[in-house]
Design a protein around this motif. Structure first.
Motif, PDB file in Angstrom:
ATOM      1  N   LEU A  37     -92.211 -61.501 -49.052  1.00  0.00           N
ATOM      2  CA  LEU A  37     -92.532 -60.155 -48.573  1.00  0.00           C
ATOM      3  C   LEU A  37     -92.393 -60.122 -47.065  1.00  0.00           C
ATOM      4  O   LEU A  37     -93.009 -60.911 -46.362  1.00  0.00           O
ATOM      5  CB  LEU A  37     -93.949 -59.773 -48.977  1.00  0.00           C
ATOM      6  CG  LEU A  37     -94.397 -58.355 -48.637  1.00  0.00           C
ATOM      7  CD1 LEU A  37     -93.476 -57.336 -49.276  1.00  0.00           C
ATOM      8  CD2 LEU A  37     -95.815 -58.124 -49.089  1.00  0.00           C
ATOM      9  N   ASN A  74     -92.869 -59.330 -43.374  1.00  0.00           N
ATOM     10  CA  ASN A  74     -93.929 -58.763 -42.545  1.00  0.00           C
ATOM     11  C   ASN A  74     -93.354 -58.070 -41.321  1.00  0.00           C
ATOM     12  O   ASN A  74     -94.037 -57.323 -40.650  1.00  0.00           O
ATOM     13  CB  ASN A  74     -94.900 -59.857 -42.112  1.00  0.00           C
ATOM     14  CG  ASN A  74     -96.103 -59.275 -41.426  1.00  0.00           C
ATOM     15  OD1 ASN A  74     -96.628 -58.274 -41.899  1.00  0.00           O
ATOM     16  ND2 ASN A  74     -96.518 -59.870 -40.334  1.00  0.00           N
ATOM     17  N   LEU A  89     -93.833 -56.664 -33.365  1.00  0.00           N
ATOM     18  CA  LEU A  89     -93.898 -57.603 -34.478  1.00  0.00           C
ATOM     19  C   LEU A  89     -93.404 -56.959 -35.767  1.00  0.00           C
ATOM     20  O   LEU A  89     -92.722 -57.584 -36.566  1.00  0.00           O
ATOM     21  CB  LEU A  89     -95.342 -58.078 -34.654  1.00  0.00           C
ATOM     22  CG  LEU A  89     -95.528 -59.271 -35.573  1.00  0.00           C
ATOM     23  CD1 LEU A  89     -94.981 -60.521 -34.942  1.00  0.00           C
ATOM     24  CD2 LEU A  89     -96.999 -59.453 -35.885  1.00  0.00           C
ATOM     25  N   ARG A 122    -106.040 -67.778 -44.991  1.00  0.00           N
ATOM     26  CA  ARG A 122    -105.483 -66.424 -45.028  1.00  0.00           C
ATOM     27  C   ARG A 122    -104.121 -66.420 -45.696  1.00  0.00           C
ATOM     28  O   ARG A 122    -103.837 -65.610 -46.581  1.00  0.00           O
ATOM     29  CB  ARG A 122    -105.349 -65.880 -43.607  1.00  0.00           C
ATOM     30  CG  ARG A 122    -106.636 -65.416 -43.002  1.00  0.00           C
ATOM     31  CD  ARG A 122    -106.364 -64.549 -41.786  1.00  0.00           C
ATOM     32  NE  ARG A 122    -105.910 -65.317 -40.633  1.00  0.00           N
ATOM     33  CZ  ARG A 122    -106.709 -65.890 -39.757  1.00  0.00           C
ATOM     34  NH1 ARG A 122    -108.013 -65.810 -39.917  1.00  0.00           N
ATOM     35  NH2 ARG A 122    -106.231 -66.531 -38.720  1.00  0.00           N
ATOM     36  N   PHE A 129    -106.530 -58.512 -39.138  1.00  0.00           N
ATOM     37  CA  PHE A 129    -105.358 -59.335 -39.431  1.00  0.00           C
ATOM     38  C   PHE A 129    -104.234 -58.565 -40.107  1.00  0.00           C
ATOM     39  O   PHE A 129    -103.217 -59.152 -40.452  1.00  0.00           O
ATOM     40  CB  PHE A 129    -105.753 -60.514 -40.323  1.00  0.00           C
ATOM     41  CG  PHE A 129    -106.728 -61.444 -39.683  1.00  0.00           C
ATOM     42  CD1 PHE A 129    -106.348 -62.244 -38.631  1.00  0.00           C
ATOM     43  CD2 PHE A 129    -108.033 -61.489 -40.114  1.00  0.00           C
ATOM     44  CE1 PHE A 129    -107.254 -63.088 -38.024  1.00  0.00           C
ATOM     45  CE2 PHE A 129    -108.945 -62.328 -39.512  1.00  0.00           C
ATOM     46  CZ  PHE A 129    -108.552 -63.129 -38.461  1.00  0.00           C
ATOM     47  N   ILE A 177    -101.983 -56.685 -39.145  1.00  0.00           N
ATOM     48  CA  ILE A 177    -100.685 -56.693 -38.478  1.00  0.00           C
ATOM     49  C   ILE A 177     -99.873 -57.933 -38.845  1.00  0.00           C
ATOM     50  O   ILE A 177     -98.653 -57.919 -38.844  1.00  0.00           O
ATOM     51  CB  ILE A 177    -100.901 -56.569 -36.953  1.00  0.00           C
ATOM     52  CG1 ILE A 177     -99.606 -56.214 -36.243  1.00  0.00           C
ATOM     53  CG2 ILE A 177    -101.480 -57.822 -36.372  1.00  0.00           C
ATOM     54  CD1 ILE A 177     -99.229 -54.782 -36.397  1.00  0.00           C
ATOM     55  N   HIS A 178    -100.571 -58.990 -39.200  1.00  0.00           N
ATOM     56  CA  HIS A 178     -99.848 -60.222 -39.516  1.00  0.00           C
ATOM     57  C   HIS A 178     -99.540 -60.368 -40.989  1.00  0.00           C
ATOM     58  O   HIS A 178     -98.726 -61.189 -41.362  1.00  0.00           O
ATOM     59  CB  HIS A 178    -100.665 -61.431 -39.069  1.00  0.00           C
ATOM     60  CG  HIS A 178    -100.957 -61.421 -37.621  1.00  0.00           C
ATOM     61  ND1 HIS A 178    -100.009 -61.716 -36.685  1.00  0.00           N
ATOM     62  CD2 HIS A 178    -102.080 -61.119 -36.935  1.00  0.00           C
ATOM     63  CE1 HIS A 178    -100.545 -61.607 -35.488  1.00  0.00           C
ATOM     64  NE2 HIS A 178    -101.796 -61.238 -35.608  1.00  0.00           N
ATOM     65  N   TYR A 179    -100.213 -59.648 -41.811  1.00  0.00           N
ATOM     66  CA  TYR A 179    -100.022 -59.823 -43.242  1.00  0.00           C
ATOM     67  C   TYR A 179     -99.727 -58.477 -43.891  1.00  0.00           C
ATOM     68  O   TYR A 179    -100.583 -57.601 -43.961  1.00  0.00           O
ATOM     69  CB  TYR A 179    -101.256 -60.459 -43.879  1.00  0.00           C
ATOM     70  CG  TYR A 179    -101.575 -61.803 -43.287  1.00  0.00           C
ATOM     71  CD1 TYR A 179    -100.858 -62.923 -43.665  1.00  0.00           C
ATOM     72  CD2 TYR A 179    -102.556 -61.936 -42.313  1.00  0.00           C
ATOM     73  CE1 TYR A 179    -101.123 -64.160 -43.097  1.00  0.00           C
ATOM     74  CE2 TYR A 179    -102.835 -63.156 -41.744  1.00  0.00           C
ATOM     75  CZ  TYR A 179    -102.108 -64.276 -42.139  1.00  0.00           C
ATOM     76  OH  TYR A 179    -102.367 -65.480 -41.577  1.00  0.00           O
ATOM     77  N   ARG A 180     -98.507 -58.353 -44.331  1.00  0.00           N
ATOM     78  CA  ARG A 180     -98.092 -57.105 -44.967  1.00  0.00           C
ATOM     79  C   ARG A 180     -98.913 -56.835 -46.224  1.00  0.00           C
ATOM     80  O   ARG A 180     -99.208 -55.700 -46.550  1.00  0.00           O
ATOM     81  CB  ARG A 180     -96.609 -57.226 -45.331  1.00  0.00           C
ATOM     82  CG  ARG A 180     -96.035 -56.040 -46.074  1.00  0.00           C
ATOM     83  CD  ARG A 180     -95.449 -55.036 -45.118  1.00  0.00           C
ATOM     84  NE  ARG A 180     -94.691 -54.031 -45.838  1.00  0.00           N
ATOM     85  CZ  ARG A 180     -95.087 -52.790 -46.011  1.00  0.00           C
ATOM     86  NH1 ARG A 180     -96.242 -52.414 -45.539  1.00  0.00           N
ATOM     87  NH2 ARG A 180     -94.335 -51.917 -46.641  1.00  0.00           N
ATOM     88  N   GLN A 181     -99.270 -57.885 -46.932  1.00  0.00           N
ATOM     89  CA  GLN A 181     -99.991 -57.711 -48.188  1.00  0.00           C
ATOM     90  C   GLN A 181    -101.326 -57.006 -47.972  1.00  0.00           C
ATOM     91  O   GLN A 181    -101.727 -56.165 -48.773  1.00  0.00           O
ATOM     92  CB  GLN A 181    -100.249 -59.070 -48.843  1.00  0.00           C
ATOM     93  CG  GLN A 181     -99.015 -59.719 -49.437  1.00  0.00           C
ATOM     94  CD  GLN A 181     -98.308 -60.615 -48.442  1.00  0.00           C
ATOM     95  OE1 GLN A 181     -98.506 -60.491 -47.230  1.00  0.00           O
ATOM     96  NE2 GLN A 181     -97.468 -61.504 -48.952  1.00  0.00           N
ATOM     97  N   ARG A 225    -102.038 -55.028 -45.491  1.00  0.00           N
ATOM     98  CA  ARG A 225    -101.751 -53.625 -45.180  1.00  0.00           C
ATOM     99  C   ARG A 225    -101.464 -52.841 -46.451  1.00  0.00           C
ATOM    100  O   ARG A 225    -101.959 -51.732 -46.647  1.00  0.00           O
ATOM    101  CB  ARG A 225    -100.538 -53.555 -44.250  1.00  0.00           C
ATOM    102  CG  ARG A 225    -100.899 -53.450 -42.789  1.00  0.00           C
ATOM    103  CD  ARG A 225     -99.635 -53.449 -41.961  1.00  0.00           C
ATOM    104  NE  ARG A 225     -99.034 -54.773 -41.917  1.00  0.00           N
ATOM    105  CZ  ARG A 225     -97.758 -55.002 -41.676  1.00  0.00           C
ATOM    106  NH1 ARG A 225     -96.947 -53.998 -41.478  1.00  0.00           N
ATOM    107  NH2 ARG A 225     -97.286 -56.231 -41.627  1.00  0.00           N
ATOM    108  N   LEU A 226    -100.661 -53.471 -47.314  1.00  0.00           N
ATOM    109  CA  LEU A 226    -100.290 -52.780 -48.559  1.00  0.00           C
ATOM    110  C   LEU A 226    -101.511 -52.473 -49.404  1.00  0.00           C
ATOM    111  O   LEU A 226    -101.671 -51.361 -49.911  1.00  0.00           O
ATOM    112  CB  LEU A 226     -99.337 -53.658 -49.368  1.00  0.00           C
ATOM    113  CG  LEU A 226     -97.870 -53.550 -49.028  1.00  0.00           C
ATOM    114  CD1 LEU A 226     -97.087 -54.525 -49.863  1.00  0.00           C
ATOM    115  CD2 LEU A 226     -97.386 -52.137 -49.303  1.00  0.00           C
TER     116      LEU A 226
END
Lengths: 452, 635
Positions: free
Chosen positions: A32, A34, A84, B83, B131, B133-137, B139-140
């Motif tokens: 996935l 980022n 980022l 994480r 966190f 911003i560092h982990y798309r999951q 955010r999702l």
């Protein structure tokens, strides 16, 4: 990677195999993303995704709220978090507010294969619209007798401009953009047609999968279908055995080692085998299929054959046009040898597929992996062994479609949770080095923090 | 090294095991600390901790999941590796902790499940903000819960910011208002001051005119003197002064008094209040130049003091008048009350008009004397005579009947005949002759005016039972005498313990006392009896227990001896027969899962058992057949 570059420099590694190696490395590290994010402009489930075939830059998405949007997957519109995360926004969207927009869900949205000047959408409101991309106006539209499930255009066609449409109706219609009329009405299915796909090797061959579980092959120059796939007609391995008689006599235990050695041989010389395959397959073809070719009206027993128990919900022809992957509502994936029309008996690991809607499969360019939406996840299967090689978790509801962009080695998936997710290779060494300065700043906030 | 690691391996999972196996709403801080320190030690520990925690999250028990989630949060906020491990299966974690999938709801103890959900949502927000911003999951997951499922996030940060903003705005607004006021004050200050000064001057003049007469009696009462004396003393003194004082309103100084009264009212109601307001404005405002504010403040405070002294002087000198004035007020109130039962038809009396008030009063006395409809009329009779005396009046007031407002009050006590066609309605002779002068006799009117009343119950304050409950609260049931759960309602202290009945009041009726004593005696006797029985039975029990113990010991010895020779199954059976092990009442994880027996269950048990349902069925059947026999042609 540096080793390979060195070998390439020394000339020990052929350019195309170097490329292939890098690509497969990148594909095996898909995750996935980022740093790449598509801001979905849709208020409904994403039903269809396609990156254009010419630039590999514009992603076309069709959604259940009747909207279709185009996203630029190369250039980001904005950045977040100090550069980022790149956010890719829509370039334009056509939805219900548009005076020519679809009233109901768009089930299929595809690019015109020659350039990005046109795209085609098929919708549950019975219409197939052909849009001019630059003016976002409908150029031609076709009224269908029922809900449109899938539309397809041939990427190898040089002499026709036909949109094949699978609808609720039992007939498959071919719409001609040039004249704005139906040129063909292909009848043979006994239920709605869920999925249609053009052959990648022959511009005249169309494959359709229906709710009646049949997969039919049509030569559009002739009347009627010339092949109906039968799940019970099987062959072990990717090609019919050279000596059919001996393999039939021989026990399975004997044939399996043969098979594996054959596999090995093939993977090493895949590229060169393309031309040969088409040439020598007619030699191996059984008499029966030859007879079918010659006689368009088939035997009724063949006509009733099924490829799946239940509806066929997804079809995908491999890049070289020799194999066909089908997904059925019986939660099965089958790999078919197009030349012989046999089920190759590859056992794909048990999954659950959604049954209510058609799904869109994706295959890598070298036909090593197939990406299949399995409920809320997308799974990547090794095509030849059927083993799961990767599982992509990220969606929160059922995934409907996926598209693999072989140019960037990126996977795009669309789901009922209205998100379009980008799965990209993890950043390689030099890419990380490039971003080192920015990264250092950012990663401070993502470090171990043991206060006690 | 490896050995140590292996040792640690067992350690972190067993620590987590221990930490999640508890019924408390928090993770034991010591265990948590231990987990953290062990996990910090190496990456493999983190990996193991992650695996163990995910296993715990899959347990079909909300409490276990809840505690596991708390530990996950601790590790999540600290370890990057943790994480990155967690986000891979982030949707799984959310399903297990938030339970947003219909086919995978949160497990049993529902109270804890809701707590688990709210905590998970809170954590998700926290993780997303720190966190995301560092982990798309992450955010999702956050976006999905927020935008698709429309979960309400606590929005802690934004809420705090918004509240702060609101507070600031409010302050700004009030400051602005203050400044505006200040500006108007600056413009009008001379006007205000002049007005007050004028009033003060006028009062001074009035007093000066009145003064010479009374200077002999009141030797310049300064305010200190007034304040120093006690109120009672002051009152007595004033009373005496009043007696001796001849400063009654006479026809010649009436005008003066009137003016004085008016001015006094003005000072009291307007000037002092407005001054107070201005002073408070000045204190709070923060203008650009403080000089004006300070000087004005000073002036205003001076003015206020001046006003007070004037007022006191006024009170001192003309206390009697003012007193009468106040009396008048009270008296007028009475009048209004009385008017309910008296004259409404009489013209409304202006408050300060003495003469008319008196006439009204007399009028009322007259009329009320004649009313005979109410028991309270007698009291009303007396009013005229003792209108001066406060106490009599109040007692009368207390007894006076309260009538509802209505047309019947129009001719209260009026003993005169009235025209039937009072309003002058034009009646055409449709049905014959019309007597325009028809009269309703007074007796008839009185008769018609007799009113019916509904009995109104006095509201009774029903005190709550307040017996202590298991949950630590007090029983809030309100019953008149007996609570169905805790017996008679008796006075209890804050903890719910019954307070011993207060010693019998002196004025209790001797009969009751005797009865009570007799009861007590009977109770004492019974208690003694019971004690004796109990002691006996205790002894008995003790004996029996001893016997049982001996027997048990014997049995166990025998069994041990026999075990070698008997088969396995037999011994197992014996062990099972050894009597049910009574569980302690201590709360365990499984006891949390058990369903609580509610009163509804108990009632259901009583009502829905076979016997009861059989009985009702028979009853219904019987009735049915009876009905069918009686009306055979009806279906």
């Amino acid at each position: 990677m540096w080793k390979e570059v060195g070998q390439r420099e020394m000339g020990r590694l052929a350019p195309h195999s170097f490329v292939n190696r890098i690509k497969s490395n990148r594909i095996s590290s898909l995750e996935l993303s980022n740093y790449k994010e598509i801001l979905s402009a849709h208020k409904g489930a994403i039903n269809s995704l396609q990156v254009d075939l010419t630039d590999g830059r514009y992603l076309l998405a069709g959604a259940s709220d009747g909207s279709a949007a185009v996203y630029d997957v190369q250039c980001a519109a904005s950045y977040e978090g100090n550069g980022l995360v790149a956010k890719h926004e829509k370039i334009f969207v056509v939805d219900k507010q548009h005076e020519q927009g679809h009233k109901y869900a768009i089930s299929s949205a595809i690019w015109y294969p020659i350039d990005t000047g046109l795209f085609v959408t098929g919708s549950y409101d019975h219409y197939v619209n052909v849009w001019d991309t630059n003016s976002t106006q409908v150029v031609v539209n076709f009224k269908m007798p029922g809900k449109v499930y899938r539309t397809a255009m041939s990427s190898v066609a040089k002499s026709h401009m036909l949109i094949a449409t699978g609808t609720e109706d039992v007939q498959v219609r071919l719409c001609d953009i040039a004249s704005g009329a139906f040129t063909h009405t292909l009848s043979g299915h006994r239920d709605g047609v869920m999925t249609v796909e053009w052959s990648n090797s022959n511009e005249w061959v169309l494959v359709t999968g229906g709710c009646d579980g049949a997969i039919r092959f049509w030569d559009i120059r002739r009347a009627g279908c010339y092949l109906v796939l039968d799940q019970l007609q099987t062959q072990l391995g990717r090609r019919p055995p050279v000596l059919l008689q001996s393999s039939l006599k021989g026990s399975t235990s004997k044939s399996i080692p043969d098979q594996s050695s054959f596999l090995k041989a093939r993977t090493s010389q895949k590229k060169s085998a393309y031309g040969n395959g088409t040439k020598h397959t007619p030699i191996h073809r059984t008499k029966g299929s030859m007879g079918q070719r010659q006689h368009p009206g088939m035997l009724s027993s063949h006509d009733r054959a099924t490829a799946h128990y239940g509806a066929v919900i997804g079809l995908k022809v491999s890049e070289d046009g020799m194999y066909l992957l089908s997904a059925g509502s019986d939660s099965r994936l089958r790999l078919w040898d197009i030349e012989s029309g046999h089920n190759t008996l590859v056992n794909y690991e048990a999954t659950r597929l959604q049954t209510s809607k058609g799904i869109q499969l994706a295959v890598t360019q070298d036909s090593s992996l197939v990406f299949v939406p399995c409920m809320t996840t997308v799974k990547a299967f090794d095509i030849w062994s059927g083993r799961t090689s990767m599982t992509f978790r990220g969606h929160y509801e059922k995934v409907n479609c996926c598209w693999f962009s072989s140019q960037d080695q990126e996977l795009y998936t669309g789901s009922n949770d209205r998100q379009i997710l980008v799965w990209s290779p993890s950043k390689t060494v030099h890419a990380v080095e490039d971003d080192r300065c920015g990264e250092v700043l950012m990663s401070n906030s993502d470090q171990d923090n043991w206060s006690d | 090294m490896e050995e140590r690691e292996r040792e640690g391996r067992g350690k972190v999972s067993s620590l987590i095991e221990k930490a999640t196996n508890s019924t408390s709403p928090e993770v034991d801080p010591r265990l948590l600390k231990a987990i953290k320190s062990v996990a910090r030690y190496s990456d493999s520990e983190i990996q193991l901790a992650f695996d163990t925690l995910m296993q715990k999250m899959e347990k079909e028990h909300s409490q276990v999941r809840y505690l596991a989630l708390l530990i996950i949060d601790e590790l999540f906020m600290r370890s990057k590796l943790f994480r990155s491990l967690l986000v891979v299966n982030f949707d799984q974690l959310l399903i297990l902790s938030v339970g947003f999938k219909k086919d995978l709801p949160l497990p049993a103890p529902s109270a804890i499940a809701t707590r688990l959900r709210s905590k998970a949502i809170e954590y998700l927000e926290k993780w997303n903000s720190s966190f995301g911003i560092h982990y798309r999951q992450i955010r999702l997951g956050f976006e999905y819960l927020k935008n698709t499922l429309n979960f309400q996030f606590p929005n802690l940060q934004q809420n705090a910011a918004r509240r702060e903003q609101e507070r600031r705005e409010r302050e700004m607004r009030s400051k602005e208002i203050l400044l505006n006021k200040f500006e108007t004050l600056r413009q009008n200050i001379s006007l205000i001051k002049g007005e007050i000064q004028r009033t003060i001057d006028e009062i001074g003049e009035c007093l000066d005119i009145l003064h010479p007469k009374e200077e002999d009696f009141i030797p310049v009462d300064t305010e200190e003197e007034f304040e120093s004396r006690s109120v009672a003393f002051q009152k007595i003194r004033l009373e005496s002064l009043k007696e001796g004082d001849k400063l009654h309103e006479t026809s010649e100084n009436k005008v003066l008094f009137d003016v004085l009264r008016e001015l006094y009212k003005l000072v009291e109601s307007k000037h002092l209040a407005s001054l107070q307001d201005w002073i408070s404005v000045l204190v709070r405002v923060e203008p650009a130049d403080c000089r004006f504010r300070d000087s004005t403040l000073k002036e205003f405070i001076d003015l206020r003091n001046q006003l007070r002294s004037v007022k006191n002087r006024c009170e001192g000198c003309t206390l009697t008048n003012i007193r009468t004035d106040e009396d008048e007020d009270i008296w007028e109130e009475v009048k209004i009350d009385a008017a309910d039962s008296g004259i409404i038809s009489s013209p409304n009396v202006p408050n300060n008009d003495h003469a008319s008030t008196f006439t009204a009063n007399e009028n009322k006395n007259k009329t009320s004397g004649k009313t005979t409809k109410f028991s309270g009329s007698k009291n009303l009779d007396g009013k005229g005579e003792c209108s001066d005396s406060n106490s009599v009046k109040s007692s009368l007031l207390a007894e006076a009947p309260v009538m509802t407002w209505g047309a019947s009050l129009d001719d209260w006590g009026a003993k005169r005949d009235r025209l039937a066609n009072q309003r002058g309605l034009e009646i055409e002779g449709h049905w014959g002759r019309v007597d325009y002068d028809a009269v309703i006799p007074a007796e008839k009117i009185a008769e018609l005016n007799v009113q019916a009343f509904l009995y109104k119950e006095d509201p009774v304050e029903i005190s709550p039972c307040l017996a202590p409950l298991k949950s630590g609260l007090l029983c809030q049931r309100r019953d008149l005498r007996v609570c169905p759960f805790h017996g008679p309602v008796i006075p209890r202290d804050v903890e719910g313990n019954p307070i011993d009945q207060a010693p019998l009041p002196d004025d209790i009726i001797p009969d009751l006392l005797v009865e009570k004593l007799a009861k007590q005696a009977v109770k004492n006797v019974r208690e003694r009896d019971r004690d004796e029985v109990k002691r006996k039975s205790d002894k008995h029990l003790l004996k029996r227990a001893k016997l049982a113990k001996v027997r048990e010991h014997n049995e166990s010895v025998l069994r041990d001896a026999a075990l070698a020779s008997t088969s396995y199954s037999e011994s197992v059976g014996a062990a099972n027969q050894n009597g049910p092990v009574y569980k302690e009442n201590k709360q365990t994880l499984s006891s949390m899962l058990r369903k609580k027996i509610t009163p509804k269950d108990r009632i259901a048990k009583r009502l829905l058992n076979r016997r009861a349902s059989n009985a009702t069925r028979e009853l219904i059947l019987g009735e049915d057949t009876k009905y069918r026999e009686a009306y055979p042609n009806q279906w």
